[in-house]
Structures are given as C-alpha cells and as structure tokens.
Motif scaffolding. Sequence first.
Motif, PDB file in Angstrom:
ATOM      1  N   ILE A 123      77.627 -81.078 -31.794  1.00  0.00           N
ATOM      2  CA  ILE A 123      77.183 -81.729 -32.566  1.00  0.00           C
ATOM      3  C   ILE A 123      77.733 -83.232 -32.488  1.00  0.00           C
ATOM      4  N   ALA A 124      78.468 -83.410 -31.967  1.00  0.00           N
ATOM      5  CA  ALA A 124      79.145 -84.973 -31.465  1.00  0.00           C
ATOM      6  C   ALA A 124      77.931 -85.373 -30.506  1.00  0.00           C
ATOM      7  N   ARG A 125      77.557 -84.514 -29.555  1.00  0.00           N
ATOM      8  CA  ARG A 125      76.679 -84.930 -28.514  1.00  0.00           C
ATOM      9  C   ARG A 125      75.198 -85.338 -28.855  1.00  0.00           C
ATOM     10  N   ALA A 126      74.800 -84.410 -29.816  1.00  0.00           N
ATOM     11  CA  ALA A 126      73.504 -84.680 -30.492  1.00  0.00           C
ATOM     12  C   ALA A 126      73.457 -86.023 -31.534  1.00  0.00           C
ATOM     13  N   ALA A 127      74.665 -86.247 -32.269  1.00  0.00           N
ATOM     14  CA  ALA A 127      74.805 -87.196 -32.981  1.00  0.00           C
ATOM     15  C   ALA A 127      74.763 -88.565 -32.360  1.00  0.00           C
ATOM     16  N   MET A 128      75.174 -88.548 -31.033  1.00  0.00           N
ATOM     17  CA  MET A 128      75.206 -89.740 -30.203  1.00  0.00           C
ATOM     18  C   MET A 128      73.658 -90.067 -29.586  1.00  0.00           C
ATOM     19  N   GLU A 129      72.944 -89.257 -29.584  1.00  0.00           N
ATOM     20  CA  GLU A 129      71.328 -89.228 -29.422  1.00  0.00           C
ATOM     21  C   GLU A 129      70.677 -89.759 -30.481  1.00  0.00           C
ATOM     22  N   HIS A 130      71.154 -89.201 -31.746  1.00  0.00           N
ATOM     23  CA  HIS A 130      70.686 -89.602 -33.108  1.00  0.00           C
ATOM     24  C   HIS A 130      71.036 -91.279 -33.343  1.00  0.00           C
ATOM     25  N   GLY A 131      72.331 -91.620 -33.118  1.00  0.00           N
ATOM     26  CA  GLY A 131      72.563 -92.852 -33.253  1.00  0.00           C
ATOM     27  C   GLY A 131      72.057 -93.924 -32.370  1.00  0.00           C
ATOM     28  N   ALA A 132      71.718 -93.522 -30.967  1.00  0.00           N
ATOM     29  CA  ALA A 132      71.162 -94.487 -30.231  1.00  0.00           C
ATOM     30  C   ALA A 132      69.667 -94.666 -30.469  1.00  0.00           C
ATOM     31  N   LYS A 133      68.896 -93.631 -31.192  1.00  0.00           N
ATOM     32  CA  LYS A 133      67.519 -93.731 -31.701  1.00  0.00           C
ATOM     33  C   LYS A 133      67.588 -94.620 -32.949  1.00  0.00           C
ATOM     34  N   ASN A 134      68.574 -94.418 -33.764  1.00  0.00           N
ATOM     35  CA  ASN A 134      68.503 -95.170 -34.995  1.00  0.00           C
ATOM     36  C   ASN A 134      69.248 -96.513 -35.031  1.00  0.00           C
ATOM     37  N   GLY A 135      69.801 -97.011 -34.099  1.00  0.00           N
ATOM     38  CA  GLY A 135      70.641 -98.462 -33.984  1.00  0.00           C
ATOM     39  C   GLY A 135      71.939 -98.227 -34.691  1.00  0.00           C
ATOM     40  N   ASN A 136      72.523 -97.091 -34.773  1.00  0.00           N
ATOM     41  CA  ASN A 136      73.994 -96.998 -35.344  1.00  0.00           C
ATOM     42  C   ASN A 136      74.860 -97.326 -34.251  1.00  0.00           C
ATOM     43  N   ASN A 137      75.515 -98.499 -34.844  1.00  0.00           N
ATOM     44  CA  ASN A 137      76.635 -99.161 -33.808  1.00  0.00           C
ATOM     45  C   ASN A 137      77.908 -98.738 -33.943  1.00  0.00           C
ATOM     46  N   ILE A 138      78.028 -97.816 -35.224  1.00  0.00           N
ATOM     47  CA  ILE A 138      79.465 -97.290 -35.366  1.00  0.00           C
ATOM     48  C   ILE A 138      79.293 -95.860 -35.454  1.00  0.00           C
ATOM     49  N   ILE A 139      79.755 -94.882 -34.776  1.00  0.00           N
ATOM     50  CA  ILE A 139      79.678 -93.608 -34.997  1.00  0.00           C
ATOM     51  C   ILE A 139      81.066 -92.766 -35.391  1.00  0.00           C
ATOM     52  N   ILE A 140      81.362 -92.348 -36.467  1.00  0.00           N
ATOM     53  CA  ILE A 140      82.695 -91.746 -36.833  1.00  0.00           C
ATOM     54  C   ILE A 140      82.559 -90.345 -36.876  1.00  0.00           C
ATOM     55  N   LEU A 141      83.133 -89.484 -36.113  1.00  0.00           N
ATOM     56  CA  LEU A 141      83.087 -88.261 -36.174  1.00  0.00           C
ATOM     57  C   LEU A 141      84.244 -87.516 -37.005  1.00  0.00           C
ATOM     58  N   ASP A 142      84.061 -86.900 -38.086  1.00  0.00           N
ATOM     59  CA  ASP A 142      84.757 -86.413 -39.212  1.00  0.00           C
ATOM     60  C   ASP A 142      85.164 -84.822 -38.483  1.00  0.00           C
ATOM     61  N   THR A 143      86.393 -84.627 -37.778  1.00  0.00           N
ATOM     62  CA  THR A 143      86.531 -83.250 -37.267  1.00  0.00           C
ATOM     63  C   THR A 143      87.341 -82.315 -38.375  1.00  0.00           C
ATOM     64  N   ALA A 144      87.526 -81.104 -37.996  1.00  0.00           N
ATOM     65  CA  ALA A 144      88.329 -80.253 -38.530  1.00  0.00           C
ATOM     66  C   ALA A 144      89.916 -80.319 -38.648  1.00  0.00           C
ATOM     67  N   GLY A 145      90.402 -80.094 -39.750  1.00  0.00           N
ATOM     68  CA  GLY A 145      91.911 -80.060 -39.580  1.00  0.00           C
ATOM     69  C   GLY A 145      92.459 -78.523 -39.707  1.00  0.00           C
ATOM     70  N   ARG A 146      93.560 -78.466 -39.629  1.00  0.00           N
ATOM     71  CA  ARG A 146      94.255 -77.185 -39.949  1.00  0.00           C
ATOM     72  C   ARG A 146      95.363 -77.313 -40.670  1.00  0.00           C
ATOM     73  N   LEU A 147      96.149 -76.258 -41.397  1.00  0.00           N
ATOM     74  CA  LEU A 147      97.082 -76.400 -42.145  1.00  0.00           C
ATOM     75  C   LEU A 147      98.205 -76.847 -41.420  1.00  0.00           C
ATOM     76  N   HIS A 148      98.245 -76.575 -40.049  1.00  0.00           N
ATOM     77  CA  HIS A 148      99.395 -76.960 -39.258  1.00  0.00           C
ATOM     78  C   HIS A 148      98.879 -77.156 -37.744  1.00  0.00           C
ATOM     79  N   ILE A 149      99.488 -77.665 -36.901  1.00  0.00           N
ATOM     80  CA  ILE A 149      99.031 -78.094 -35.773  1.00  0.00           C
ATOM     81  C   ILE A 149      98.945 -76.841 -34.712  1.00  0.00           C
ATOM     82  N   ASP A 150      97.888 -76.432 -34.262  1.00  0.00           N
ATOM     83  CA  ASP A 150      97.810 -75.163 -33.479  1.00  0.00           C
ATOM     84  C   ASP A 150      96.699 -75.707 -32.224  1.00  0.00           C
ATOM     85  N   GLU A 151      96.987 -74.726 -31.105  1.00  0.00           N
ATOM     86  CA  GLU A 151      96.091 -75.051 -29.843  1.00  0.00           C
ATOM     87  C   GLU A 151      94.759 -74.940 -30.098  1.00  0.00           C
ATOM     88  N   ASP A 152      94.122 -74.293 -31.048  1.00  0.00           N
ATOM     89  CA  ASP A 152      92.707 -74.168 -31.244  1.00  0.00           C
ATOM     90  C   ASP A 152      92.182 -75.536 -31.644  1.00  0.00           C
TER      91      ASP A 152
END
Length: 452
Positions: A172-201
């Motif tokens: 999704i992040a990789r595709a968003a970069m292509e979309h941003g480049a085509k549409n002139g987005n100069n700030i791309i903010i990735l909202d990633t997943a959280g967990r209830l506690h820190i884990d390896e996954d």
Amino acid sequence: MAFDSLTEKLQNVFKNLRSKGRLTEEDVKAALKEVKMALLEADVNFKVVKGFIKDVQERAIGQDVMNGLNPGQMVIKIVNEELVSLMGAETTEIQLQPGSAATVIMMAGLQGAGKTTTTAKLAGKFKLKGKKPLLVACDVYRPAAIKQLQINGEKQGVEVFSMGDKVKPADIARAAMEHGAKNGNNIIILDTAGRLHIDEDMMTELQEIKEAVTVHQTILVVDAMTGQDAVNVAGSFHEKIGIDGVIVTKLDGDTRGGAALSIKAVTGRPILYVGMGEKLSDLEQFYPDRMASRILGMGDVLTLIEKAGAELDEEKARKMTEKMKKAQFDYEDYLESMSQMKKMGGLSGVMNMMPGLGGGMGGRKKMPDLDSEENEKRMARMEAMIYSMTPEERRNPDLLNLPRKHRIAKGAGVDISEVNRMVKQFNETRKLMKKLPGLMGGGKKGRFRLPF
C-alpha cells in the motif's frame, strides 16, 4: 491541564522560597527534596528526576545565587531553565525534504494512543502551511481504522489513499508513492497499525514499510495517560526501528504529564507536537520553554495569542475592540464572544494559559472546571435567551423591561429568574469591557484581545 497537580505542588515550594530573605544551602536542599517528590508523583522517570535535581542543586547552591539579592527567585529561574533543557531546549520542526521533493512520514504507536486522529491533525497542519498532503491507510487490521482515517481526512480536506484491508501495508505504501507522484502530493503520511503492546509482528511490518519506500521521518505517537509506559514504549520503538520525533496525546486531560518531561531525556528524540483536545485543530506545536512556564504556573500567553490568531476573525476582533472603547458592547457581541471562546478551547483552556490564573504564580487555588457539562448547559440556555430577543433588543440592552424579559423567558423555556441573572451578568461584563481596552494590548497586526 495535565500538570495541574505538579504546578500546585511546585507553587507551594516556591512560595516558601520567596518568603525567605536569604537562603541557606539547607533551604535549597529541602526545597529540591520537595520538587523531587512532586516530579516523581507526576510520573516523571526516576533516572530523569535524579539527574534533574542534581543539575539544579549544583547551580542553585553556587555563590552567585546564595549571595544574590533575591536567591529565592534565582532558584525558580534555574528550575525553569533546567526544565526547558530537560524537554529539549529548542522547538523542533518535522524535517521536510528540500524543494518540491515529497517527504514521507511514517506514524507509529500502540493501539489506543490516538494515532489515526493525530495523523489527520498533522495533515491539517501541513495543509494550512500550503502543502499538499496525502494520508495513506496502512492499518489493515483494526476494524474501522480505514473508515476513521477517511472521515477525518474529509473533515480536514485532505485526500486519503486506501487499498482496503486485503493488501500488505508495504505494498500500500509503495502504491501510495506512485499515486502521490502523479497527483503532486509533497507530504505523504503513512498511518500504520498499532498493537495493544509491542510485539515482533508490528516491528517487522514497520521495517518492511521502511524497506519498501524511503521514509524520511518516523514519528511515534504516545498517550500521556499511560505515564511511565509511554516513556518505555518510546524507548523500545526507538531501539527497534528508530524514531525521529514524538507526539504526545491527551495532555489536556487529568493526566500527571510526566511522560512529556521524560521522553527527550530517555530517547534523545524531541517532542514535536502535543494533543490538547478532541477537535482536529487541537494539536499544538511543542515549545519546551512555554511548557516549562505552564508547569511552573507562569502561564503561556504566547500560545494563547497564537491560538487567538488562528481561531479568531481579525476583523470581528477589531470591531469588538472599537465597541469596547465606546462602551457599545451589546448582546450580539456577547453571543460572538461565547462563540470565539468555544473556538479557543473554552474558558478553562484560556484561563490556564494566563499568568496568575488557573493555579498560577499568584498562588490562587486550582480553578473549578469552567467547561463542565453543567456550565456548558448554562451557556446554551444563555444563548437561547439571547436568540429569543428581537434584533432591536440585542442591539440595545437597555430596552429590556419586565414584560420583555417575561417574553424572552417564555421563548427560551426558562424561568424569569434566569433571564434576570443573565442580564445582571451581562451588565457586569459590559462594565469590565469598558476597562479592558486599557488593560489589554492590541489593535496592531498579530495581536488580539481576549473575547471576555
């Protein structure tokens, strides 16, 4: 505010210091022992407190302080300077790529810290600065996470890029970069997943995103209400994936606030912003010197002025100033002042930034919650009463005789006593308004009068 309890305790310590004409080394050590306990109770990291007290004590028992004309105030000044140093000394901005190059920001944090809402708030900040941000929904696990980002993005007028919840976040992040480049987005903010506690996954997924796209800034969102855990989380994230800065949320509530004082010292990374409310505009730039002033009860007038500048209509403020000068304040202005107060975070929020108020340096007790549900209902009834007036009555308060008051009470669905109380309060406010123009600076560009 989060630091109310700490502020109150420090006030008592400093009050005792100021009452002494001369200070002995024992006076300073006894005062700093109290400061140490206050900081620990506010959930500041133990090692941080230990180092802080040591640094203050070394400076405070120096000859220049002990032999000075006002050693009590000098000790307070040193505590203030060391607090600023502890939190980072300088305000840190998010580092953007030069020129027209897009900056990729990855938001990380545990579930429940307010990361998705903060991500949208941050996009709104960039938009106000003339940037073209793109929000990217990379949380494919939490139910409704994508929808929440889309709703908040729409409120901010910022585009949200999503590929649903069946695609890997790195893709999704990789595709968003292509979309941003085509549409002139100069700030791309990735909202990633959280967990209830820190884990390896979670850490593996964040590392995969970093391998898939070039991330220029990794920003950690932590919840001030979790106290020491927030500091431990920040340390773990920095150790495992590397962070560039931190945003502390929920600093407006009844938290002890120690996380804000510990994070920079523990991680070496600065606090960039603090979340001070639920609204999408309630994200404040973090100024260590202003936060230190708030903690010590000295107020934060600069933030208040900036808040006024961002939220208030300059033309309306200018017209109200003119009316105040001529003592022409009417019920329409009263309505406007209530509206502006809400925009600035309510009366409690404003008072907490004023020196000597909200438990400030004047030694006053902690103020009651002026924005409580009861007071909000009372304000709503006042608005209903004013809206029940004719336009002529609103513009000429002296017209309100008894028959008119009865009609207004009936129209607003309140007792006549409430109308009388509101009229009395208005008249007292009007008297105060006559005095305010001479007390508050203003008129020039960039300066605003307070709407009360």
